[in-house]
Design a protein around this motif. Structure first.
Motif, PDB file in Angstrom:
ATOM      1  N   PRO A 118       0.150  11.586   5.326  1.00 19.70           N
ATOM      2  CA  PRO A 118      -0.047  10.407   4.481  1.00 19.70           C
ATOM      3  C   PRO A 118      -0.659   9.265   5.301  1.00 19.70           C
ATOM      4  CG  PRO A 118       2.291  10.730   4.975  1.00 19.70           C
ATOM      5  CD  PRO A 118       1.563  11.921   5.516  1.00 19.70           C
ATOM      6  N   VAL A 119      -1.518   8.505   4.649  1.00 17.95           N
ATOM      7  CA  VAL A 119      -2.222   7.422   5.337  1.00 17.95           C
ATOM      8  C   VAL A 119      -1.697   6.074   4.830  1.00 17.95           C
ATOM      9  CG1 VAL A 119      -4.475   6.328   5.644  1.00 17.95           C
ATOM     10  CG2 VAL A 119      -4.283   8.817   5.694  1.00 17.95           C
ATOM     11  N   ILE A 120      -1.365   5.201   5.760  1.00 13.53           N
ATOM     12  CA  ILE A 120      -0.892   3.858   5.401  1.00 13.53           C
ATOM     13  C   ILE A 120      -1.968   2.859   5.828  1.00 13.53           C
ATOM     14  CG2 ILE A 120       0.910   2.117   5.762  1.00 13.53           C
ATOM     15  CD1 ILE A 120       2.763   4.474   6.650  1.00 13.53           C
ATOM     16  N   VAL A 121      -2.568   2.185   4.858  1.00 15.67           N
ATOM     17  CA  VAL A 121      -3.666   1.266   5.164  1.00 15.67           C
ATOM     18  C   VAL A 121      -3.185  -0.175   5.080  1.00 15.67           C
ATOM     19  CG1 VAL A 121      -6.042   0.621   4.598  1.00 15.67           C
ATOM     20  CG2 VAL A 121      -5.233   2.919   4.066  1.00 15.67           C
ATOM     21  N   PHE A 122      -3.623  -0.987   6.003  1.00 14.85           N
ATOM     22  CA  PHE A 122      -3.377  -2.424   5.875  1.00 14.85           C
ATOM     23  C   PHE A 122      -4.580  -3.188   6.406  1.00 14.85           C
ATOM     24  CE2 PHE A 122      -2.597  -3.966  10.212  1.00 14.85           C
ATOM     25  CZ  PHE A 122      -2.489  -2.770  10.898  1.00 14.85           C
ATOM     26  N   THR A 123      -4.711  -4.423   5.936  1.00 19.56           N
ATOM     27  CA  THR A 123      -5.877  -5.231   6.302  1.00 19.56           C
ATOM     28  C   THR A 123      -5.448  -6.413   7.162  1.00 19.56           C
ATOM     29  OG1 THR A 123      -6.802  -4.660   4.146  1.00 19.56           O
ATOM     30  CG2 THR A 123      -7.908  -6.406   5.369  1.00 19.56           C
ATOM     31  N   HIS A 124      -6.182  -6.623   8.255  1.00 19.65           N
ATOM     32  CA  HIS A 124      -5.972  -7.832   9.053  1.00 19.65           C
ATOM     33  C   HIS A 124      -6.745  -8.978   8.403  1.00 19.65           C
ATOM     34  CE1 HIS A 124      -5.198  -4.959  12.479  1.00 19.65           C
ATOM     35  NE2 HIS A 124      -4.281  -5.871  12.728  1.00 19.65           N
ATOM     36  N   PRO A 125      -6.113 -10.129   8.224  1.00 19.31           N
ATOM     37  CA  PRO A 125      -6.878 -11.272   7.714  1.00 19.31           C
ATOM     38  C   PRO A 125      -7.828 -11.765   8.808  1.00 19.31           C
ATOM     39  CG  PRO A 125      -4.676 -11.963   8.354  1.00 19.31           C
ATOM     40  CD  PRO A 125      -4.716 -10.468   8.517  1.00 19.31           C
ATOM     41  N   GLU A 140       1.460  -7.772   4.245  1.00 18.74           N
ATOM     42  CA  GLU A 140       0.892  -6.458   4.552  1.00 18.74           C
ATOM     43  C   GLU A 140       1.874  -5.651   5.409  1.00 18.74           C
ATOM     44  OE1 GLU A 140      -1.788  -6.049   2.344  1.00 18.74           O
ATOM     45  OE2 GLU A 140      -2.974  -5.176   3.970  1.00 18.74           O
ATOM     46  N   TYR A 141       2.457  -6.301   6.386  1.00 18.29           N
ATOM     47  CA  TYR A 141       3.405  -5.606   7.263  1.00 18.29           C
ATOM     48  C   TYR A 141       4.666  -5.178   6.503  1.00 18.29           C
ATOM     49  CZ  TYR A 141       0.744  -6.709  11.548  1.00 18.29           C
ATOM     50  OH  TYR A 141      -0.206  -6.779  12.527  1.00 18.29           O
ATOM     51  N   GLU A 142       5.078  -6.002   5.567  1.00 17.69           N
ATOM     52  CA  GLU A 142       6.254  -5.593   4.753  1.00 17.69           C
ATOM     53  C   GLU A 142       5.937  -4.291   4.013  1.00 17.69           C
ATOM     54  OE1 GLU A 142       6.924  -9.103   2.440  1.00 17.69           O
ATOM     55  OE2 GLU A 142       8.203 -10.013   3.997  1.00 17.69           O
ATOM     56  N   LEU A 143       4.700  -4.211   3.501  1.00 19.08           N
ATOM     57  CA  LEU A 143       4.310  -3.002   2.776  1.00 19.08           C
ATOM     58  C   LEU A 143       4.190  -1.813   3.726  1.00 19.08           C
ATOM     59  CD1 LEU A 143       1.698  -4.621   0.357  1.00 19.08           C
ATOM     60  CD2 LEU A 143       4.021  -3.880  -0.186  1.00 19.08           C
ATOM     61  N   VAL A 144       3.662  -2.066   4.908  1.00 23.79           N
ATOM     62  CA  VAL A 144       3.579  -1.002   5.917  1.00 23.79           C
ATOM     63  C   VAL A 144       4.982  -0.493   6.226  1.00 23.79           C
ATOM     64  CG1 VAL A 144       3.081  -0.535   8.362  1.00 23.79           C
ATOM     65  CG2 VAL A 144       1.414  -1.794   6.992  1.00 23.79           C
ATOM     66  N   LYS A 145       5.875  -1.447   6.411  1.00 22.34           N
ATOM     67  CA  LYS A 145       7.252  -1.105   6.752  1.00 22.34           C
ATOM     68  C   LYS A 145       7.884  -0.226   5.671  1.00 22.34           C
ATOM     69  CE  LYS A 145      11.573  -3.489   7.796  1.00 22.34           C
ATOM     70  NZ  LYS A 145      12.250  -4.450   6.945  1.00 22.34           N
ATOM     71  N   ALA A 146       7.692  -0.648   4.426  1.00 20.95           N
ATOM     72  CA  ALA A 146       8.273   0.122   3.319  1.00 20.95           C
ATOM     73  C   ALA A 146       7.700   1.541   3.280  1.00 20.95           C
ATOM     74  CB  ALA A 146       7.999  -0.597   1.999  1.00 20.95           C
ATOM     75  N   GLN A 147       6.416   1.653   3.542  1.00 21.89           N
ATOM     76  CA  GLN A 147       5.817   2.992   3.507  1.00 21.89           C
ATOM     77  C   GLN A 147       6.285   3.846   4.678  1.00 21.89           C
ATOM     78  OE1 GLN A 147       1.459   3.003   2.060  1.00 21.89           O
ATOM     79  NE2 GLN A 147       1.886   0.860   2.515  1.00 21.89           N
ATOM     80  N   LEU A 148       6.383   3.226   5.843  1.00 21.23           N
ATOM     81  CA  LEU A 148       6.905   3.989   6.998  1.00 21.23           C
ATOM     82  C   LEU A 148       8.296   4.505   6.688  1.00 21.23           C
ATOM     83  CD1 LEU A 148       5.802   1.785  10.055  1.00 21.23           C
ATOM     84  CD2 LEU A 148       5.094   4.152   9.620  1.00 21.23           C
ATOM     85  N   GLU A 149       9.114   3.619   6.108  1.00 18.10           N
ATOM     86  CA  GLU A 149      10.487   4.024   5.790  1.00 18.10           C
ATOM     87  C   GLU A 149      10.496   5.196   4.809  1.00 18.10           C
ATOM     88  OE1 GLU A 149      12.844  -0.177   6.567  1.00 18.10           O
ATOM     89  OE2 GLU A 149      12.187   0.264   4.536  1.00 18.10           O
ATOM     90  N   LYS A 150       9.564   5.112   3.856  1.00 17.01           N
ATOM     91  CA  LYS A 150       9.505   6.166   2.837  1.00 17.01           C
ATOM     92  C   LYS A 150       9.068   7.499   3.462  1.00 17.01           C
ATOM     93  CE  LYS A 150       6.045   6.646  -0.252  1.00 17.01           C
ATOM     94  NZ  LYS A 150       5.089   6.085  -1.188  1.00 17.01           N
TER      95      LYS A 150
END
Ligand code: SF4
Ligand code: SF4
Lengths: 374, 423
Positions: A118-125, A140-150
């Motif tokens: 699975p790929v987790i994408v995030f964007t740097h402002p 963005e990091y909160e979303l990354v965190k949630a996906q990593l946890e999942k």
């Protein structure tokens, strides 16, 4: 074998064999690994899960065949290799892949992963001076965190995260000291060894890496400093590989006294600061404080000046631009830097980094005449 | 009586394109500010402050179309710009270097004297926005650095997840407010919020008529030749916040509606198949690409590229979130799935039989997902597609023979599909 040699051999082995590093890690911990696409990611978050963060920086000398279907020949050399490896299933062991998108190529690549992870994408402002940018990145990091946890089935606690931040900060401090030591002792830490110390940090837990690097530093510093009869250079670019290329540096006694490579010193340039704020916010702040990188927007274009200062500080004879083939962010930075080098009378040479080639004769000739000219 | 009274849309287009450049030259002469802007950066803020705008991408496209790109590319090459950098940017950097030299020495360099480029002044500030690519960040950094002028950045983060999330809009709106503060400092006077409202309203009227034009390709046969969108694009880029665009687009849309009523179609009864053009036009070879398709009876009735300027938003939304969304939802700034959906929508509305993908040597963002996009769409709507190699301004990449062969193949596939349905 001296202790210095033993440590360098160990780190070179890790650098040369990431698959084994992963297998060993799995055997030891029962946990897997998460891949990190270049260039920047909040690696501390992965560390906090107990999974091994592993850098994905291509390979050397792979003939591009399957990747041709998905990428035209003018995509950067490293991503051609990464695509080829994806097609071969080389990354399928990874439990997830963390993907930032600071250039147009990476935006596209983030949408076309050919492996099974699975790929987790995030964007740097990119309007990095603004507080709103920090806030955006925290989300963005909160979303990354949630996906990593999942995907990993692990909760990332603040305690674990703070511990990982401390581990990473310590590693960065040690690596910055290592850079200075390597500059002082080029006879002991040659270009190949120097690179191995950096590269290995992508495939091992940072606390283990720090321990070895600290020991290495202590051992080296116990030796007398010898005068260097070769040349000294500062290198800049995305990366400077493979060892065959670095062997040429050794052959002509070109010591790398500082680097601004995305794969090396840019990774250790900025620490996570201490403050009252929570860990995700402080991790986001790192991006705001980043400088001198083609992927971190800087309307003042400070990179050339930074490199000139580094050259003066280290007493280097020249700057070598390691230009990743078809990397447009780096190519866009070049003309401004080049003008600044020339204006300040700083010798500079550009060499092309192409991960597909396996012959370095041309670069050898160019480096040789450059050394003679210095 | 106004100068433009009685002009046809085509004349209005030429007139206002020239006028926009003239406005900038006049502003410069009066000692007023000139801004160079990325093509889909929001002009509303600068225009509200009375700043004259110049659009380097359009300017470079014009140089390319007039076969003047090579000279400018050579200047850029001498300055160290790799051929891998986007040719819009390289042409512009070459042009900028020429202008800079002229400003310093008082003598126009020879290449500039001989260039077919429209005469535009050096900027006093630049504004850039990465809603179409991050290249525009790098390029404008360089213009600002080489001229030592302020650079306003509107960063619209890549939308890896759609719809555009609220926190992204919040971040972009904060940048709008920051741009306003920057402009107050640059101009040395407070921001004109009343004019800003007028400019937003104006922009919406321009966009409305732009969309009216594009919607004419829904009719079969089509009164609109899609390639005209490429020509009229100059004004939606450069003048959408002025009435220049509105006046011209309204005239053109009205003409098209009249033609439709009168049964006058773009291909005068020779429309056999309908294609989508994905990517930027090949400006130095625009004529060839158009004629090649026309010769085969293939009319272009949809392209997402000109549709990027469908910047509709709620002009009365004081949070500026609606405007933020309009500037960030650009299809190439979104995930693959959304991109494919946008293109598919255009195919449906334009009753399109197949698609042509421009594999653009300059534009990584509009090239590296072509295979995935083409396949994803084909899997859903069954329409064939082909790809050809080109570049929007560097004339050397495009091979007419390859283009002809590829579109020929596409036309054969489309005709076979149409025949199969008819049976
Ligand atoms: S273009 Fe440059 S920054 Fe982007 S992925 Fe390639 S090497 Fe990295
Ligand atoms: S052609 Fe592509 S790379 Fe160049 S400015 Fe336009 S979107 Fe950016």
């Amino acid at each position: 074998m001296s202790r210095v040699e033993a440590i360098l051999t160990q780190l070179k082995d890790v650098a040369a064999n990431p698959a084994k590093a992963l297998a060993d890690y799995k055997a030891e911990t029962g946990k897997g690994a998460v891949g990190i696409m270049p260039v920047y990611a909040p690696e501390e978050m992965i560390h906090a899960t107990g999974f091994l963060p592993m850098g994905i920086w291509g390979a050397q000398g792979k003939t591009i065949s399957q990747a041709r279907t998905y990428l035209p020949p003018f995509a950067c050399s490293i991503m051609q290799q990464v695509m080829e490896l994806q097609c071969e299933g080389a990354y399928d062991e990874l439990s997830a892949v963390l993907f930032s998108v600071p250039c147009d190529t990476l935006k596209c690549l983030s949408q076309k992963w050919k492996g099974t992870s699975p790929v987790i994408v995030f964007t740097h402002p990119q309007n990095r001076g603004l507080e709103a940018a920090n806030q955006f990145l925290v989300t963005e990091y909160e979303l990354v965190k949630a996906q990593l946890e999942k995907y990993l089935g692990v909760k990332i606690t603040n305690v674990a995260l703070e511990n990982s931040i401390a581990v990473y900060n310590e590693n960065r401090v040690a690596m910055r000291e290592f850079v200075e030591v390597a500059a002082e002792y080029p006879q002991v830490i040659d270009a190949v060894s120097r690179h191995a110390v950096f590269k290995s940090r992508q495939f091992m837990l940072k606390e283990k890496h720090t321990e070895l690097v600290k020991e290495l530093i202590a051992e080296v510093k116990a030796m007398p400093v010898e005068p260097w009869d070769g040349k000294k250079v500062v290198v800049t670019g995305i990366m400077l590989e493979p060892n065959e290329l670095l062997d040429i540096f050794n052959e002509f006694k070109i010591a790398i006294v500082a680097d601004d490579l995305a794969q090396e010193s840019r990774q250790i340039r900025v620490d996570v600061l201490d403050s009252e704020e929570g860990p995700l916010y402080r991790l986001a702040k790192v991006w705001q404080q980043m400088y001198g990188c083609s992927l971190a927007t800087d309307t003042k274009k400070g990179r050339g000046k930074m490199l000139i200062n580094k050259t003066i500080q280290t007493g280097a004879d020249a700057i070598i631009v390691a230009m990743m083939k078809f990397c447009d962010p780096e190519e866009w930075d070049y003309p401004v830097m080049f003008r600044e080098f020339e204006e300040k009378g700083i010798k500079n040479l550009t060499i092309e980094v192409d991960q597909e080639v396996s012959s370095f004769e041309q670069i050898k000739t160019r480096l040789q005449s450059f050394v003679e000219m210095m | 009586m106004s100068l433009t009274q009685g002009m046809k849309a085509k004349q209005l287009l030429a007139y206002y394109q020239g006028k926009a450049d003239q406005d900038a030259r006049d502003a410069k002469a009066r000692g007023e500010l000139v801004c160079w802007s990325a093509s889909v950066a929001p002009p509303e803020f600068c225009v509200a402050m009375g700043i004259a705008m110049i659009y380097p991408e359009t300017h470079s496209a014009g140089i390319g179309a007039r076969k003047g790109a090579l000279d400018m590319l050579e200047v850029a090459d001498r300055k160290g710009y790799n051929i891998d950098c986007c040719s819009y940017g390289r042409v512009n950097m070459g042009y900028m270097e020429c202008l800079k030299e002229a400003a310093i020495t008082g003598v126009k360099p020879e290449v500039l004297v001989n260039s077919p480029a429209a005469d535009v002044p050096l900027p006093d500030l630049v504004i850039t926005c990465n809603n179409i690519c991050n290249t525009l960040l790098k390029w404008y950094e360089n213009v600002a650095a080489e001229l030592d002028i302020p650079c306003i950045v509107i960063d619209v983060p890549f939308n890896h997840t759609m719809p555009v999330p609220e926190y992204a809009k919040e971040y972009i709106a904060a940048q709008f407010r920051n741009a306003i503060a920057q402009l107050e400092v640059i101009c040395g006077r407070p921001f004109d919020y009343k004019k800003f409202q007028d400019v937003k309203n104006q922009t919406q009227r321009s966009v409305y008529h732009w969309n009216r034009i594009a919607s004419m390709s829904q009719y079969k046969p089509s009164p609109l030749n899609g390639f005209d969108l490429f020509n009229y694009m100059a004004l939606i880029v450069a003048c959408r916040s002025l009435d220049y665009a509105e006046i011209t687009f309204k005239a053109f849309a009205d003409e098209l509606e009249e033609n439709l009523k009168a049964g006058l179609y773009a291909f005068k009864g020779n429309e056999k198949t309908r294609v989508q053009w994905e990517g930027i036009a090949v400006w130095p070879h625009l004529g060839h690409t158009f004629k090649s398709l026309k010769g085969l009876g293939a009319i272009m009735t949809g392209s997402a590229y000109p549709a990027m300027w469908d910047l509709s938003y709620d002009a009365n939304d004081e949070t500026l979130h609606s405007m933020a969304e309009a500037y960030t939802r650009t299809y190439i700034n979104t995930c693959l799935e959304n991109k494919a959906n946008v293109l598919m929508g255009i195919m449906e509305r334009g009753q399109i039989d197949g698609a042509i993908y421009h594999l653009n040597r300059s534009c990584k963002l509009m090239s590296f997902l072509n295979v995935e996009t083409g396949e994803m769409i084909k899997a859903k709507n069954g329409k064939p597609y082909v790809s050809f190699d080109g570049d929007q301004t560097d004339p050397r990449t495009f091979a007419p023979a390859q283009f002809d062969t590829r579109v020929q193949a596409l036309v054969e596939m489309m005709e076979a599909d149409i025949a199969a349905v008819a049976e």
